[in-house]
Motif scaffolding. Structure first.
Motif, PDB file in Angstrom:
ATOM      1  N   THR A  41       0.836  -1.209   0.000  1.00  0.00           N
ATOM      2  CA  THR A  41       0.000   0.000   0.000  1.00  0.00           C
ATOM      3  C   THR A  41       0.865   1.251   0.000  1.00  0.00           C
ATOM      4  O   THR A  41       0.620   2.206  -0.760  1.00  0.00           O
TER       5      THR A  41
ATOM      6  N   LYS B  66       1.275   4.171  -3.089  1.00  0.00           N
ATOM      7  CA  LYS B  66       1.074   5.591  -2.798  1.00  0.00           C
ATOM      8  C   LYS B  66       2.321   6.398  -3.155  1.00  0.00           C
ATOM      9  O   LYS B  66       2.240   7.478  -3.758  1.00  0.00           O
TER      10      LYS B  66
ATOM     11  N   SER C 210       2.958   9.354  -6.130  1.00  0.00           N
ATOM     12  CA  SER C 210       3.489  10.667  -5.735  1.00  0.00           C
ATOM     13  C   SER C 210       4.763  11.008  -6.496  1.00  0.00           C
ATOM     14  O   SER C 210       4.909  12.117  -7.023  1.00  0.00           O
TER      15      SER C 210
END
Length: 301
Positions: A281, A285, A289
């Protein structure tokens, strides 16, 4: 004696995937990557390099691999800080005899020390070490102890072999005081990426950067623009550099730095426990980014 200036990378230390062993073979590939990007110096086995999580013997062997890999192509500074000054002395002696260009020592940590105790720590740790430049390392957010201009001057007066300070306080007023209120032959390098251009204009000699361990090219570009007097170009580069630094957590997370470096094709392995590589996870993310920022700054992995 070689001294720090320009872009110095706070190097990661390649480990095996489980983080239990130093990956000496990977150090060469990593150093070649940094040199090819144009960095001027390598700060080995510091905070970003997990130095304080390694044993003294591991630090010695890793440093030898860094020295061999650098092979005189950049200034190699060995971080020799430890809680006990006997270990600092041992690491300093090894760094000098092994061929490092100089050393750095973090301020004593964990306990809260008076200024005279900090001065004594550095002087006792460095006594009888000659013709080998040494930098004080101020990172009060982790050590709880500040190296002030007064402390730096007291140390430098008694041991001119201590030639400068690496400041990672993030406090620009403190940096300015270090630059203005220490001796002219006392150098200041700074670990505050978002203020790289500002600290150069203030009179610092350069940076020692964690994010530069992954994306050194923006730091090198900014420094070259500054040296040529292209301040507007440097400002534009600083904006891009700041976006990258923020996406990398300002260099505070070694797992993030190692992960993104692996995406650039350089394997630095795992982290020394209790540090952990990111879970799925967190990886997803971070990938989103970083890719967003890279698109903004026109850079690919």
């Amino acid at each position: 004696m070689k001294r720090l200036s320009g872009v110095t990378v706070a190097a990661l230390t390649p480990l095996t995937d489980d983080g239990t062993q130093v990956d000496h073979e990977a150090i060469k590939e990593y150093v070649d990557f940094l040199i090819q990007k144009g960095v001027h110096g390598i700060f080995a086995l510091g905070t970003t390099g997990e130095g304080l999580l390694l044993t003294v013997e591991e630090r010695k062997k890793a440093l030898e691999s860094f020295i061999k890999a650098v092979s005189g192509r950049a200034t190699l500074i060995a971080h020799c800080g430890a809680l006990r000054f006997e270990e600092v002395k041992e690491l300093l002696s090894h760094a000098k005899s092994s061929g490092a260009d100089g050393a750095a020592i973090v301020s004593p940590f964990y306990y809260k020390y008076r200024s005279d105790e900090i001065v004594e720590f550095f002087l006792r740790a460095t006594e009888n070490v000659e013709d080998f430049p040494i930098y004080l390392y101020n990172i009060p957010g982790l050590t709880g102890n500040w190296i002030t201009p007064k402390i730096a001057n007291q140390i430098h007066e008694k041991n001119p072999n201590i030639v400068g300070v690496k400041d990672s306080s993030g406090d620009l007023l403190h940096v300015l005081s270090l630059i203005n209120d220490t001796y002219q032959d006392f150098d200041v390098v700074v670990g505050c990426d978002r203020a790289f251009l500002s600290i150069l204009q203030m009179g610092a000699k350069g940076c020692v950067s964690g994010p530069a361990a992954v994306f050194p090219e923006f730091f090198v570009r900014l420094y070259e623009q500054f040296k040529k007097g292209d301040i507007e170009g440097a400002r534009q580069t600083q904006r891009k550099l700041t976006k990258l630094s923020l996406a990398l957590g300002d260099g505070a997370s070694i797992p993030i730095l190692k992960t993104v470096l692996s995406w650039r094709g350089i394997n630095a392995g795992g982290c020394r426990s209790p540090l952990k590589i990111l879970n799925e996870t967190e990886l997803q993310k971070l990938k989103i980014s970083i890719e967003t920022v890279l698109e903004e700054v026109k850079l690919t992995f």
